[in-house]
Write an enzyme that holds these catalytic residues in place. Structure first.
Site, PDB file in Angstrom:
ATOM      1  CG  ASP A   1      -2.179   0.742   1.086  1.00  0.00           C
ATOM      2  OD1 ASP A   1      -2.282   1.523   0.119  1.00  0.00           O
ATOM      3  OD2 ASP A   1      -3.079   0.581   1.936  1.00  0.00           O
TER       4      ASP A   1
ATOM      5  CG  ASP B   1      -9.467   2.399  -0.002  1.00  0.00           C
ATOM      6  OD1 ASP B   1      -8.997   1.301  -0.338  1.00  0.00           O
ATOM      7  OD2 ASP B   1      -8.844   3.222   0.694  1.00  0.00           O
TER       8      ASP B   1
HETATM    9  C1  GLA Z   1      -5.680   2.044   2.389  1.00  0.00           C
HETATM   10  C2  GLA Z   1      -6.063   0.857   1.529  1.00  0.00           C
HETATM   11  C3  GLA Z   1      -7.100   0.033   2.264  1.00  0.00           C
HETATM   12  C4  GLA Z   1      -6.526  -0.441   3.588  1.00  0.00           C
HETATM   13  C5  GLA Z   1      -6.075   0.772   4.398  1.00  0.00           C
HETATM   14  C6  GLA Z   1      -5.327   0.344   5.644  1.00  0.00           C
HETATM   15  O1  GLA Z   1      -6.738   2.931   2.527  1.00  0.00           O
HETATM   16  O2  GLA Z   1      -6.524   1.278   0.295  1.00  0.00           O
HETATM   17  O3  GLA Z   1      -7.484  -1.079   1.484  1.00  0.00           O
HETATM   18  O4  GLA Z   1      -5.470  -1.316   3.356  1.00  0.00           O
HETATM   19  O5  GLA Z   1      -5.212   1.610   3.658  1.00  0.00           O
HETATM   20  O6  GLA Z   1      -4.900   1.418   6.384  1.00  0.00           O
END
Ligand code: GLA
Length: 750
Positions: free
Chosen positions: A464, A524
């Site tokens: 990420d 997300d």
């Molecule tokens: C980001 C990612 C999510 C999750 C969060 C965790 O927003 O896109 O899928 O992994 O971080 O903090």
């Protein structure tokens, strides 16, 4: 295939050709890019300048054809009579590169700077251009489905050169066009915007350090009458994960200049004598079979020439991810409980997301640290992984290695490791980015991530990155080179790890990241109605096997919209399926439905992940030639809806096919006070009995079977009617707003 005939270079892929020549001024002319032609046809595209254009700057005052501004070029200089946008700027100094020689090479030419490249069966045309103090090399690499091109500048003089702008590709194509770009932001990726290309320049650019959720580097140029399955459509993309730039602008002569490369915004790179600078590879393709033709080419190109070889057509596991269900609130017992449930439902891989390290109980602390949070995980990652493996599931882990929280041991030890471009430094999601241009920072990440990966059986990594970068210009580029170095060092020795990249969802959905891992977390936003836009628009340029697509709880965290579980499944099926919700409190009826979804997906996994994807008027289909899976999606319905047809593409018109609905169920609670019309006894719509009934009783919905020829399915078979306010019947489609159906169409034989 590349050939040189009568002074014309013919670059030929499947269904498209690009014809180039060096004209008598040493400039690179684009004779044709589009339909497949023979190299000998080049002659037909020569521009005849006649007695010339008014008010033009000529390279030879006795030759009306020497006006660079009026030529269709595939590269140009600045300050030499071509007043259109230039692909190369030295800042106040004109550039005048003329071709000195060229050669055709079997295979690719490897880059030196570490930017990932397309790979596979190909030929490369290298063209060398020189001027007083510099040398420019243009590379055109021809794959079956696309041409990939880039540029390299070398300082051959005695003084430093300051590069202000250096594009990967420039192209002048003749005609009327529209440009479609894919724009948005967090939880709102890939919104498609289409505008006519006119004399006003259209720019699609990212300046956030990443390829960005604001403007995807991929875009489409199409003729105004192009449609889904017909017409001339060009697809473009960039194999790069940082700041990018694309533009289109029409000239008086009717040529549309298309530019692709690293964003020139604040860009500045000083090249010492003997130094070179390489641009990333730009991808271009063409189809005369409409948007679907171009998408098909892009999909195959990504599958065969971009993603790591180990994962080419290798089925991806159905995963369970704890993020939306737990966020930071978990311990080993809770995770094992969830894993047990996930396993029972059929999931194959358990992914532990954010929160397993340092003091990471919220997004305010811990990033940068790799010590295991022993309060949550007393037996460490290896202890947890062993227990999950013992349940018969694989184990995967989330990392965010590029960032650091101020409240972390790493920051306390190395405050100088952050990317310091603002004074004082600013935080985004409470975090700074680490300065990946520093070798010691890269070593720290490689060593720590590798140590965790080797400490347990970890077969999947979610990588990420949740902060925009304010690093400017060349520093932003060097950051991305640093990232590529890290990814290469960690994942090349571990090709069997499934790497899914992520950046607040789809903030880095690009071909550069896909060179290291075959799938990306699209967004997300897990609301399936939103996903129709996100995944649907990604499908213009990327194959569905690149999409991480999860079923989450409804009402959805991002929209508060309530959607039926079947639609959540039907949308996520068209990608790499996962589940991301708290399984502990689901009613039995939903668990049963999820188990059925997973079993169904396993049956057709290869078709869903690697079948030929097509956008339909009212849904999507995938097909492996024998089995076609087609989904029909609804947003809002209106009262008294008319009949609806389903048109299936690519079927053999003379073969017989059997279609049946993938069985789906209606929740009784959906009827509210109307339940009296469907239940045999009089029930209080808000009462206990109905609440219990809703957790246990379902009604069949929209069951349909049709046996017909491929020709009939291509013409559009009639679907069952939608609910019309006249009662419930299983021979209609009662799921209304946000409802969907999935159909299985199997070939029976001729
Ligand atoms: C980001 C990612 C999510 C999750 C969060 C965790 O927003 O896109 O899928 O992994 O971080 O903090």
């Amino acid at each position: 295939m590349i050939e040189l005939k009568n002074g014309v270079f013919g670059l030929h892929g499947e269904g498209f050709s690009c014809l180039l020549r060096i004209n008598k001024y040493g400039l690179l002319e684009l004779l044709h890019f589009g339909e497949a032609l023979s190299t000998e046809d080049g002659e037909a595209f020569l521009c005849r300048p006649g007695i010339g254009w008014g008010s033009s700057v000529l390279m030879d005052e006795n030759d009306a054809g020497s006006c660079a501004d009026a030529m269709p070029l595939a590269w140009s200089g600045s300050g030499r009579g071509d007043f259109r946008e230039s692909p190369l700027e030295f800042g106040g100094i004109s550039t005048d590169f003329r071709c000195s020689h060229s050669k055709i090479i079997n295979g690719p030419v490897l880059m030196k700077s570490g930017i990932p490249q397309a790979k596979g069966d190909c030929d490369t045309l290298e063209m060398v251009f020189t001027e007083a103090n510099a040398e420019l090399r243009l590379y055109f690499t021809v794959f079956r489905d696309a041409i990939v091109r880039r540029a390299v500048l070398g300082n051959t003089g005695k003084e430093n050169i300051v590069l202000k702008k250096f594009m990967s590709s420039m192209l002048d194509i003749h005609g009327d066009f529209e440009m479609s770009t894919f724009d948005g932001g967090w939880i709102a990726e890939m919104r498609k915007h289409t505008a006519p290309v006119s004399e006003n320049r259209i720019v699609s650019e990212s300046t956030t350090g990443a390829s960005s959720n604001r403007h995807n580097p991929g875009f489409i140029i199409s003729e105004p009458d192009a449609a889904e399955d017909s017409g001339r459509v060009y697809g473009f993309n960039l194999i790069y994960s940082g700041n990018h730039y694309a533009s289109a602008q029409k000239s008086l002569q009717g040529f549309v200049r298309i530019m692709q490369g690293i964003s020139p915004s604040e860009f500045s790179k000083e090249l010492a004598p003997g130094e070179i600078f390489e641009t990333p590879e730009a991808v271009m393709t063409f189809s005369d079979k409409g948007f679907s033709g171009t998408s098909e080419k892009m999909h195959r190109f990504v599958t065969e020439n971009i993603i790591p070889e180990h994962w080419r057509n290798r089925p991806r596991p159905i995963l369970y991810n704890d993020w939306e269900g737990c966020m930071f609130d978990f311990n080993e017992a809770k995770l094992l409980n969830l894993a047990k449930e996930a396993k029972k439902l059929g999931c194959e891989l358990f992914v532990l997301d954010d929160g397993w390290f340092g003091k990471r109980d919220s997004d305010k602390a811990g990033l940068g640290d790799y010590s295991i949070n022993k309060r949550k995980l007393p037996n460490g990652i290896s202890g947890l992984a062993k227990k999950i493996n013992a349940m018969g599931m694989e184990f995967g882990l989330w990392f965010e290695p590029e960032s650091v929280n101020e409240d972390s041991d790493l920051y306390r030890a190395h405050p100088d490791w952050i990317l310091r471009d603002e004074f004082p430094p600013l935080k985004g999601r409470n975090q700074f980015l680490l300065d990946l241009t520093k070798p010691e920072v890269r070593d720290y990440i490689v060593e720590n991530v590798s140590a965790v990966l080797d400490s347990a059986k970890i077969t999947y990594v979610k990588w990420d990155m949740n902060r925009h970068s304010t690093a400017l210009g060349a520093k932003a580029h060097d950051y991305i080179l640093g990232l590529y170095d890290i990814l290469r060092r960690i994942f090349e020795p571990r090709p069997e790890i499934l790497l899914e990249s992520c950046s607040s969802g789809g903030n880095r959905f690009d071909l550069g990241m896909l060179c290291f891992g075959p799938q990306i977390w699209c967004s997300d936003d897990t609301d399936p109605i939103e996903r129709l836009t996100i995944q649907g628009n990604l499908s213009y340029l990327y194959p569905q096997s690149a999409f991480g697509a999860h079923v989450s709880a409804a009402p959805h965290a991002q929209t508060l919209r309530n959607t039926p579980l079947c639609t959540r499944g039907n949308v996520s099926f068209f990608g790499c399926l996962g589940y991301e919700l708290d399984l502990r409190h689901l009613p039995g009826i939903e668990k049963k439905q999820i188990a059925e979804q997973i079993a169904f997906y396993k049956n057709y996994r290869e078709v869903f992940q690697f079948g030929k994807f097509r956008r339909l008027k009212n849904g999507w289909q995938v097909s492996d030639g024998k089995t076609t899976l087609a989904a029909v999606f609804r947003k809002l319905v209106h009262a008294a809806p008319g009949y609806e047809t389903l048109r299936i593409k690519d079927l053999d018109k003379t073969a017989i096919y059997n279609m049946k609905t993938y069985e789906q169920k209606l929740r009784i609670g959906q009827f509210g006070s109307l339940v009296k019309h469907v239940a045999p006894v009089d029930l209080d719509p808000n009462g206990f009995v109905l609440r219990i009934a809703d957790r246990h009783i379902t009604l069949p919905d929209g069951k349909q079977e049709i046996r017909a020829s491929g020709a009939a399915f291509s013409a559009g078979i009639m679907l069952l009617p939608l609910f019309r306010g006249t009662g419930y019947d299983q021979n209609q489609r009662t799921l209304t707003d946000f409802g969907s159906e999935l159909y299985i169409i199997e070939e029976e034989g001729k």
